[in-house]
Scaffold this motif. Structure first.
Motif, PDB file in Angstrom:
ATOM      1  N   ALA A 103      26.881  10.615  21.297  1.00 46.09           N
ATOM      2  CA  ALA A 103      26.988  11.606  20.231  1.00 46.09           C
ATOM      3  C   ALA A 103      27.024  13.001  20.827  1.00 46.09           C
ATOM      4  N   LEU A 104      27.819  13.876  20.216  1.00 40.34           N
ATOM      5  CA  LEU A 104      27.813  15.289  20.567  1.00 40.34           C
ATOM      6  C   LEU A 104      27.208  16.043  19.396  1.00 40.34           C
ATOM      7  N   CYS A 105      26.197  16.851  19.699  1.00 43.62           N
ATOM      8  CA  CYS A 105      25.442  17.536  18.652  1.00 43.62           C
ATOM      9  C   CYS A 105      25.479  19.041  18.859  1.00 43.62           C
ATOM     10  N   ALA A 106      25.436  19.781  17.758  1.00 43.18           N
ATOM     11  CA  ALA A 106      25.398  21.236  17.808  1.00 43.18           C
ATOM     12  C   ALA A 106      24.064  21.714  17.259  1.00 43.18           C
ATOM     13  N   ALA A 107      23.456  22.659  17.960  1.00 37.73           N
ATOM     14  CA  ALA A 107      22.176  23.215  17.546  1.00 37.73           C
ATOM     15  C   ALA A 107      22.279  24.733  17.489  1.00 37.73           C
ATOM     16  N   ALA A 108      21.357  25.351  16.781  1.00 43.93           N
ATOM     17  CA  ALA A 108      21.410  26.804  16.609  1.00 43.93           C
ATOM     18  C   ALA A 108      20.978  27.543  17.862  1.00 43.93           C
ATOM     19  N   ASP A 109      19.980  27.009  18.553  1.00 46.13           N
ATOM     20  CA  ASP A 109      19.447  27.706  19.721  1.00 46.13           C
ATOM     21  C   ASP A 109      18.693  26.720  20.605  1.00 46.13           C
ATOM     22  N   THR A 110      18.124  27.232  21.705  1.00 46.96           N
ATOM     23  CA  THR A 110      17.438  26.362  22.668  1.00 46.96           C
ATOM     24  C   THR A 110      16.196  25.723  22.059  1.00 46.96           C
ATOM     25  N   ASP A 111      15.486  26.434  21.215  1.00 45.66           N
ATOM     26  CA  ASP A 111      14.304  25.854  20.574  1.00 45.66           C
ATOM     27  C   ASP A 111      14.688  24.643  19.727  1.00 45.66           C
ATOM     28  N   ALA A 112      15.831  24.723  19.055  1.00 41.71           N
ATOM     29  CA  ALA A 112      16.301  23.579  18.264  1.00 41.71           C
ATOM     30  C   ALA A 112      16.685  22.410  19.168  1.00 41.71           C
ATOM     31  N   VAL A 113      17.236  22.719  20.351  1.00 44.37           N
ATOM     32  CA  VAL A 113      17.565  21.674  21.313  1.00 44.37           C
ATOM     33  C   VAL A 113      16.302  20.921  21.732  1.00 44.37           C
ATOM     34  N   ILE A 114      15.238  21.646  21.987  1.00 41.69           N
ATOM     35  CA  ILE A 114      13.981  21.012  22.391  1.00 41.69           C
ATOM     36  C   ILE A 114      13.401  20.199  21.244  1.00 41.69           C
ATOM     37  N   ALA A 115      13.523  20.700  20.031  1.00 44.16           N
ATOM     38  CA  ALA A 115      13.080  19.934  18.863  1.00 44.16           C
ATOM     39  C   ALA A 115      13.874  18.644  18.737  1.00 44.16           C
ATOM     40  N   GLY A 141      21.049  11.570  11.418  1.00 45.75           N
ATOM     41  CA  GLY A 141      20.957  11.955  10.006  1.00 45.75           C
ATOM     42  C   GLY A 141      19.663  12.679   9.711  1.00 45.75           C
ATOM     43  N   GLU A 142      18.568  12.181  10.246  1.00 44.72           N
ATOM     44  CA  GLU A 142      17.273  12.841  10.039  1.00 44.72           C
ATOM     45  C   GLU A 142      17.259  14.230  10.670  1.00 44.72           C
ATOM     46  N   ALA A 143      17.863  14.344  11.852  1.00 43.91           N
ATOM     47  CA  ALA A 143      17.896  15.650  12.527  1.00 43.91           C
ATOM     48  C   ALA A 143      18.708  16.662  11.721  1.00 43.91           C
ATOM     49  N   LEU A 144      19.792  16.210  11.089  1.00 46.27           N
ATOM     50  CA  LEU A 144      20.592  17.102  10.250  1.00 46.27           C
ATOM     51  C   LEU A 144      19.829  17.492   8.989  1.00 46.27           C
ATOM     52  N   GLU A 145      19.162  16.519   8.377  1.00 42.17           N
ATOM     53  CA  GLU A 145      18.393  16.797   7.165  1.00 42.17           C
ATOM     54  C   GLU A 145      17.250  17.772   7.425  1.00 42.17           C
ATOM     55  N   GLN A 146      16.636  17.661   8.602  1.00 41.56           N
ATOM     56  CA  GLN A 146      15.503  18.520   8.932  1.00 41.56           C
ATOM     57  C   GLN A 146      15.931  19.887   9.461  1.00 41.56           C
ATOM     58  N   GLY A 147      17.225  20.108   9.591  1.00 43.92           N
ATOM     59  CA  GLY A 147      17.718  21.390  10.065  1.00 43.92           C
ATOM     60  C   GLY A 147      17.621  21.569  11.565  1.00 43.92           C
ATOM     61  N   ILE A 148      17.348  20.481  12.292  1.00 42.56           N
ATOM     62  CA  ILE A 148      17.307  20.562  13.755  1.00 42.56           C
ATOM     63  C   ILE A 148      18.709  20.751  14.302  1.00 42.56           C
ATOM     64  N   LEU A 149      19.665  20.064  13.682  1.00 42.18           N
ATOM     65  CA  LEU A 149      21.068  20.156  14.084  1.00 42.18           C
ATOM     66  C   LEU A 149      21.887  20.876  13.024  1.00 42.18           C
ATOM     67  N   THR A 150      22.961  21.510  13.464  1.00 45.81           N
ATOM     68  CA  THR A 150      23.911  22.101  12.526  1.00 45.81           C
ATOM     69  C   THR A 150      25.132  21.208  12.318  1.00 45.81           C
ATOM     70  N   ASP A 151      25.379  20.323  13.286  1.00 41.92           N
ATOM     71  CA  ASP A 151      26.523  19.412  13.160  1.00 41.92           C
ATOM     72  C   ASP A 151      26.369  18.327  14.225  1.00 41.92           C
ATOM     73  N   ALA A 152      27.066  17.210  14.043  1.00 46.34           N
ATOM     74  CA  ALA A 152      27.034  16.124  15.026  1.00 46.34           C
ATOM     75  C   ALA A 152      28.236  15.215  14.813  1.00 46.34           C
ATOM     76  N   VAL A 153      28.706  14.621  15.906  1.00 44.67           N
ATOM     77  CA  VAL A 153      29.771  13.636  15.829  1.00 44.67           C
ATOM     78  C   VAL A 153      29.374  12.449  16.697  1.00 44.67           C
ATOM     79  N   LEU A 154      29.504  11.257  16.143  1.00 39.82           N
ATOM     80  CA  LEU A 154      29.153  10.024  16.851  1.00 39.82           C
ATOM     81  C   LEU A 154      30.443   9.304  17.226  1.00 39.82           C
ATOM     82  N   ALA A 155      30.601   9.021  18.508  1.00 41.64           N
ATOM     83  CA  ALA A 155      31.830   8.385  18.994  1.00 41.64           C
ATOM     84  C   ALA A 155      32.045   7.042  18.328  1.00 41.64           C
ATOM     85  N   LYS A 156      33.296   6.774  17.969  1.00 39.04           N
ATOM     86  CA  LYS A 156      33.631   5.509  17.313  1.00 39.04           C
ATOM     87  C   LYS A 156      34.063   4.434  18.314  1.00 39.04           C
TER      88      LYS A 156
END
Length: 462
Positions: A222-234, A299-314
């Motif tokens: 999966a490739l994920c997008a986060a707002a900042d480094t603190d979100a990456v650690i979360a 999905g949980e990470a997106l719901e909790q606002g940890i991630l701003t976007d994500a794509v899971l390889a098919k």
């Protein structure tokens, strides 16, 4: 003395193993550290441990330095030769002696290329859990001698965690064989540990027993997008809890790296540039269950606002495309030109402010410099590469190193994460190790190599 020594070297080992003068190919005269090419006094390429022992006995008696070389893929200069020394290449020692699925181990000579060992393990239905970008050229002896890390450390550990046995030739030619391959063996000191990560200063690794792992049958990327480094650690905390030992990769690419390398290497973006991006890889033994677990975690990470976007390889192919930017480091020279690379460790709680301080400080002090940041941070490892302006000189490079390594010292980190100290970082070893620790290292060196002939001028050696 030089002519008489080289003649004795030829008499002892023969012209098939020894090259002199113009017969020493350029590839043995440098490594990836970028130091000026140096032709060694002689090049020796033994075919077995006995020949390594004969070489070391002769050099010990004559007081001639020896620089061990594996695949020469390190960036710290540990394998860089000297004009007054014998370069000892293990590249002919390429036998894979055994792959034991029942005992889950592989026995191999030090010159075996990592990719060949990985392939042999796969053929036996197993997996070697060490994987680094130079897998096609680095050798097992060098991997062990530098305690290499790589992309799967978060699950399987550093090279040290895979070593069950070693055969080592000491400076005087003595052969130490600790090749039982036992997981539990508390009969006295575990002497093989002395040589793992020693960068060839204490002995020459000639054979090894490495632990193998069951080969996972399923993989998700999966490739994920986060707002900042603190979100990456979360996110790291979240996926560790959600995936447990199935988490096998956690690679962070800050905007500087993600944007520059996607454009420079011509890699299409699966997610738009912005904040940091994270590659997550999970492996397991039940494909459907693994995918469901990863989907739920994302999905949980997106719901909790940890991630701003994500794509899971098919598919596997799509997963490789997601990895393409991270693996574009081989294109640094094409995209950036000459670079100053840094391989450091930073405490996780200091990661956010340290990365920000490094990138801002470099931009302020060296206008026009390009600093790209990426790394494995789940194991504390941060990589930073800096392309200084063309007008920069050696003084500017030294000032850059001092700035970066001082910042690493001040945050309680290590100046070397997975590439060792070698010749490049000697001046900064005390940033991470105390006087007492360095004195202990030198005491061990003096005991095992009293004439100081093994890799002089590297790491903690005199």
């Amino acid at each position: 003395m030089t002519e008489s020594f080289t003649q004795r070297l030829l008499d002892t080992l023969g012209p098939d193993l020894v090259a002199l003068g113009d017969d020493i190919a350029e590839r043995y005269q440098s490594d990836w550290a970028g130091l000026p090419r140096t032709r060694p006094l002689a090049l020796v390429r033994p075919r077995n441990t006995e020949q390594v022992s004969a070489l070391m006995a002769l050099c010990h008696a004559e007081g001639v330095p020896v620089v061990p070389q594996g695949g020469r893929t390190g960036i710290s200069g540990a394998a860089h030769p000297r004009a007054d020394a014998v370069a000892l290449s293990l590249e002919r020692m390429t036998r894979i002696e055994a792959v034991d699925g029942e005992a889950a181990q592989i026995v191999a000579e030090a010159g075996v290329v990592l990719e060949a060992a990985q392939s042999a393990a796969r053929d036996a239905g197993m997996m070697l859990g060490i994987d680094i970008g130079s897998r096609g050229s680095c050798q097992l002896g060098g991997v062990i001698a530098t305690n290499a890390g790589g992309n799967t450390v978060i699950r399987y550990g550093m090279a040290r965690d895979h070593v069950l046995g070693l055969e080592v030739v000491l400076a005087d030619g003595t052969v130490i064989r600790d090749m039982l391959g036992l997981i539990k063996n508390n009969a006295g000191l575990d002497v093989k540990q002395l040589f793992i990560g020693s960068e060839g200063l204490l002995g020459v690794i000639t054979r090894c027993v490495l632990r193998l792992q069951p080969a996972p049958v399923a993989s998700e990327t999966a490739l994920c997008a986060a707002a900042d480094t603190d979100a990456v650690i979360a996110l790291l905390v979240h996926v560790r809890a959600a995936l447990g030992p199935q988490l096998s990769g956690f690679e962070v690419m800050w905007p500087s790296f993600y944007t520059c390398m996607s454009e420079g290497a011509g890699v299409a973006l699966a997610l738009p540039a912005g904040g940091p991006h994270v590659l997550i890889e999970a492996t397991g033994f039940a494909a459907t269950a693994l995918r469901e677990t990863v989907e739920q975690a994302l999905g949980e990470a997106l719901e909790q606002g940890i991630l701003t976007d994500a794509v899971l390889a098919k598919s596997v192919q799509e997963g490789r495309r997601l990895w393409a930017i991270r693996e574009s480091v081989a294109e640094f020279s094409t995209v950036l030109g000459p670079i100053v690379p840094f391989d450091v460790s930073i405490p996780l709680h200091q990661m956010s402010q340290t990365v920000a301080a490094l990138e801002a400080g470099i931009a302020a002090r060296w206008p026009g410099a390009r600093a790209l940041t990426y790394g494995h941070i789940g194991d504390n490892n941060l990589h930073l590469v800096v392309a200084l302006p063309e007008s920069s000189d050696t003084l500017a490079e030294t000032a850059l190193k001092t700035f970066v390594y001082d910042a690493i010292r001040d945050c309680g980190g290590s100046v070397s994460a997975e590439h060792g100290i070698g010749a490049i970082k000697r001046a900064y070893l005390s940033h991470t190790r105390s006087e007492a620790e360095i004195a202990l290292m030198r005491a061990v060196k003096a005991t095992l190599d009293p004439k100081a002939i093994l890799n002089p001028g590297k790491s903690f050696a005199g």
